[in-house]
Design a protein around this motif. Structure first.
Motif, short mmCIF file in Angstrom:
data_model
loop_
_atom_site.label_atom_id
_atom_site.label_comp_id
_atom_site.label_asym_id
_atom_site.label_seq_id
_atom_site.Cartn_x
_atom_site.Cartn_y
_atom_site.Cartn_z
N PRO A 14 3.32 78.59 -38.32
CA PRO A 14 3.61 77.39 -37.52
C PRO A 14 4.94 76.77 -37.97
CG PRO A 14 1.39 77.29 -38.44
CD PRO A 14 2.08 78.47 -39.08
N ALA A 15 5.82 76.46 -37.02
CA ALA A 15 7.11 75.81 -37.36
C ALA A 15 7.00 74.36 -36.92
CB ALA A 15 8.24 76.52 -36.64
N ASP A 16 7.15 73.43 -37.86
CA ASP A 16 6.90 72.02 -37.55
C ASP A 16 7.94 71.12 -38.23
OD1 ASP A 16 5.72 69.66 -36.72
OD2 ASP A 16 4.13 69.72 -38.23
N LEU A 17 9.19 71.23 -37.78
CA LEU A 17 10.28 70.49 -38.41
C LEU A 17 10.07 68.98 -38.39
CD1 LEU A 17 13.39 71.28 -39.38
CD2 LEU A 17 13.91 69.92 -37.36
N MET A 18 9.47 68.47 -37.29
CA MET A 18 9.34 67.02 -37.12
C MET A 18 8.01 66.48 -37.64
SD MET A 18 12.19 66.09 -35.82
CE MET A 18 12.13 64.57 -34.92
N SER A 19 7.28 67.31 -38.36
CA SER A 19 6.02 66.89 -38.96
C SER A 19 5.04 66.32 -37.92
CB SER A 19 6.31 65.83 -40.04
OG SER A 19 5.26 65.78 -40.93
N VAL A 20 4.93 67.00 -36.79
CA VAL A 20 3.96 66.59 -35.75
C VAL A 20 2.55 66.65 -36.32
CG1 VAL A 20 3.06 67.18 -33.45
CG2 VAL A 20 5.51 67.39 -33.92
N GLU A 21 2.36 67.61 -37.23
CA GLU A 21 1.06 67.80 -37.88
C GLU A 21 0.50 66.48 -38.45
OE1 GLU A 21 -0.54 70.55 -37.87
OE2 GLU A 21 -1.94 70.49 -39.56
N ALA A 267 4.09 78.35 -25.13
CA ALA A 267 5.47 78.14 -25.56
C ALA A 267 5.58 78.17 -27.08
CB ALA A 267 5.99 76.81 -25.02
N LEU A 268 4.60 77.55 -27.78
CA LEU A 268 4.62 77.56 -29.25
C LEU A 268 4.54 78.99 -29.77
CD1 LEU A 268 2.24 74.58 -30.14
CD2 LEU A 268 4.59 74.87 -30.98
N ASP A 269 3.67 79.78 -29.15
CA ASP A 269 3.52 81.17 -29.60
C ASP A 269 4.83 81.93 -29.38
OD1 ASP A 269 1.52 82.79 -30.84
OD2 ASP A 269 1.58 84.08 -29.09
N LEU A 298 17.09 79.31 -30.99
CA LEU A 298 15.89 78.89 -31.73
C LEU A 298 15.78 77.37 -31.79
CD1 LEU A 298 16.06 81.54 -34.59
CD2 LEU A 298 14.27 81.37 -32.86
N VAL A 299 16.92 76.72 -32.01
CA VAL A 299 16.89 75.26 -32.12
C VAL A 299 16.56 74.64 -30.76
CG1 VAL A 299 18.31 73.21 -32.58
CG2 VAL A 299 18.44 75.19 -34.10
N ARG A 300 17.09 75.22 -29.69
CA ARG A 300 16.76 74.68 -28.36
C ARG A 300 15.27 74.85 -28.06
NH1 ARG A 300 19.60 77.37 -24.33
NH2 ARG A 300 21.01 78.48 -25.70
N MET A 301 14.72 75.98 -28.49
CA MET A 301 13.27 76.19 -28.30
C MET A 301 12.46 75.17 -29.09
SD MET A 301 12.44 80.22 -28.26
CE MET A 301 13.86 81.11 -28.70
N LEU A 302 12.86 74.96 -30.35
CA LEU A 302 12.16 73.99 -31.19
C LEU A 302 12.22 72.59 -30.55
CD1 LEU A 302 10.84 73.11 -33.94
CD2 LEU A 302 13.16 72.63 -34.72
N ASP A 303 13.40 72.24 -30.06
CA ASP A 303 13.60 70.95 -29.41
C ASP A 303 12.63 70.79 -28.23
OD1 ASP A 303 14.76 68.62 -28.44
OD2 ASP A 303 16.34 69.68 -27.36
N ARG A 307 9.25 68.19 -28.24
CA ARG A 307 9.11 67.09 -27.28
C ARG A 307 7.82 67.25 -26.47
NH1 ARG A 307 13.54 67.09 -23.76
NH2 ARG A 307 14.61 68.81 -24.74
N ALA A 308 7.46 68.49 -26.13
CA ALA A 308 6.21 68.72 -25.39
C ALA A 308 4.99 68.38 -26.25
CB ALA A 308 6.15 70.18 -24.93
N GLN A 309 5.07 68.67 -27.54
CA GLN A 309 3.94 68.32 -28.44
C GLN A 309 3.73 66.80 -28.45
OE1 GLN A 309 5.56 70.45 -31.92
NE2 GLN A 309 3.50 71.26 -32.23
N LEU A 310 4.84 66.07 -28.55
CA LEU A 310 4.73 64.61 -28.65
C LEU A 310 4.23 64.02 -27.34
CD1 LEU A 310 7.97 63.88 -30.72
CD2 LEU A 310 5.61 63.93 -31.53
#
Ligand SMILES: Cc1cc2nc3c(=O)[nH]c(=O)nc-3n(C[C@H](O)[C@H](O)[C@H](O)COP(=O)(O)OP(=O)(O)OC[C@H]3O[C@@H](n4cnc5c(N)ncnc54)[C@H](O)[C@@H]3O)c2cc1C
Length: 397
Positions: A14-21, A267-269, A298-303, A307-310
């Motif tokens: 899992p990649a979670d740069l913004m600490s959504v977790e 999308a996450l997968d 990769l950064v655009r995908m993370l972005d 935003r979709a998670q939030l």
């Protein structure tokens, strides 16, 4: 350096740069992780083959029932009573493993069980919901017809009242689970023109279903064409809460909410697989992930996924506080699915030739997202629901 799909999938984290977790409760994380483990150990290993052969993996029904996901946020009748966020996270995880299996869940739980729960009588709920929650009985939801898709209020299936019940005649199209269902919720027009819904046990004479063949999306789950020819159902099979076309709204809003998390899961997968792949695949003597153009993707995908998670979490919290509206859910669904389409396409590109192999998962997601982009209100129809809320002007009735 040569890599295999097994080594790439084993390296996915899992990649979670913004600490959504950190925004989820302990219970939400526990439910998500339990479903994630089911998906990792039981869904993913057979998913590509089932999709390739257009086979519904019915061996997963019993274990799926044991995850507790069916019925999600509803309470009583053996249903889990989870928060909307927990239900969303569970759907996100199922969609990571198989978009087709999550479509099965949307039909069983989001549509058929929701219709019975929200519009059914006490007897109907007690009879159907407990075994459906365990996946021992399967449901379908028949609204769409050959001539009535986005304009679902134009359905032509007729329900003629007789002394002891109703006789249904008509045709339904695109109905998930129609050939394996024990019961189908069938929407039909009464003689007075009003729309009602009926529980049709599929063993009844006059009910016939066939699988729609040669799909290029959602291949591991079956959509069907249903024909109803003088199909008799007793009076007590009518859903008492389904009075007029407006009754579809509460069910569709509930299901549409779940479907939005489906786009997020896929999308996450795609993103996490693309990240793992580009770190292990070497070209020009270095990992693909070390190139500036690859990092930009990769950064655009993370972005996009962050935003979709939030947004998904925010709508889930509003739903749990009973503050969510139909246009909010429409915006979430259209936004998440459009995002998933873009992310899947970028991920497919980053995987190079391997990106079109089903074993690497991304191509299957990319194709499955197309079906979800259309069902539960097409992108355009959801945009018009949001447009109405925004402007006060109705583009469609
Ligand atoms: C994989 C899958 C599973 C499904 N499962 C079920 C199910 O279990 N039960 C069920 O009842 N149905 C199901 N459906 C049907 C689904 O709900 C319909 O496909 C959907 O509502 C769109 O209808 P349609 O396919 O007839 O497209 P159409 O309504 O013919 O739309 C064609 C195009 O026209 C656009 N359009 C239509 N009206 C307007 C407008 N007023 N303004 C602008 N653009 C417009 C649409 O956005 C779309 O781009 C499923 C569909 C799919 C693909």
């Amino acid at each position: 350096m040569s890599i295999t799909h097994d080594s790439v999938l084993a390296g996915v984290e899992p990649a979670d740069l913004m600490s959504v977790e950190s925004l989820f409760s302990e219970e939400e994380r526990a439910i998500r992780d339990r479903v994630r483990e089911f998906v990792r150990s039981e869904v993913v290993p057979g998913a590509a083959e089932a999709w390739d052969r257009a086979r519904f993996p019915d061996e997963l029904l019993a274990p799926l029932g044991r995850t507790g996901v069916l019925g999600g946020c509803f309470t009583g009748y053996g249903l889990p009573g989870w928060s909307s966020v927990s239900y969303g996270l569970a759907l996100q995880e199922i969609a990571r493993g198989s978009g087709s299996l999550s479509t099965f869940v949307h039909v069983q739980s989001g549509l058929a069980m929701a219709a019975i729960y929200l519009l059914g009588s006490e007897e109907q709920k007690q009879h159907w919901l407990p075994p459906m929650a365990r996946c021992e009985q399967i449901g379908a939801f028949g609204l769409t017809e050959p001539g009535a898709g986005s304009d679902a209020g134009a359905i032509q299936t007729l329900a003629i009242q007789h002394e002891d019940g109703y006789v249904l005649t008509g045709e339904k199209r695109w109905i998930g689970n129609g050939t394996i269902a024990d019961v189908a919720v069938i929407w039909a027009r009464l003689e007075n023109g009003k729309i009602a819904a009926f529980l049709v046990e599929t063993a009844r004479p006059g009910y016939q279903a066939e699988v729609i063949p040669r799909k290029g999306s959602q291949r591991a789950v079956h959509q069907t064409r249903i024909r109803l020819e003088n199909c008799r159902v007793p009076r007590e099979n009518r859903l008492p809460g389904a009075v007029g076309f407006g009754s579809t709204r509460s069910v569709l809003a509930h299901s549409r909410y779940g479907v939005a998390w489906d786009g997020l899961g896929q999308a996450l997968d795609c993103f996490e697989i693309a990240l793992a792949y580009s770190k292990s695949r070497e070209q020009f003597g270095r990992p693909v992930a070390s190139f500036q153009l690859a990092q930009d993707k990769l950064v655009r995908m993370l972005d996009e996924v962050t935003r979709a998670q939030l947004l998904s979490l925010h709508v889930g919290r509003l739903k749990d506080r009973d503050e969510v509206t139909v246009p909010m859910i429409s915006l979430l669904k259209m936004s998440n699915l459009a995002m998933a389409r873009r992310v899947a396409s970028e991920a497919r590109d980053l995987l190079g030739g391997n990106g079109i192999l089903l074993d690497y998962r991304v191509m299957e997601h990319m194709a499955d997202i197309e079906g979800v982009y259309t069902y539960e209100g097409t992108h355009d129809v959801n945009a018009l629901i949001v447009g109405h809320a925004l402007t006060g002007l109705r583009a469609i009735s």
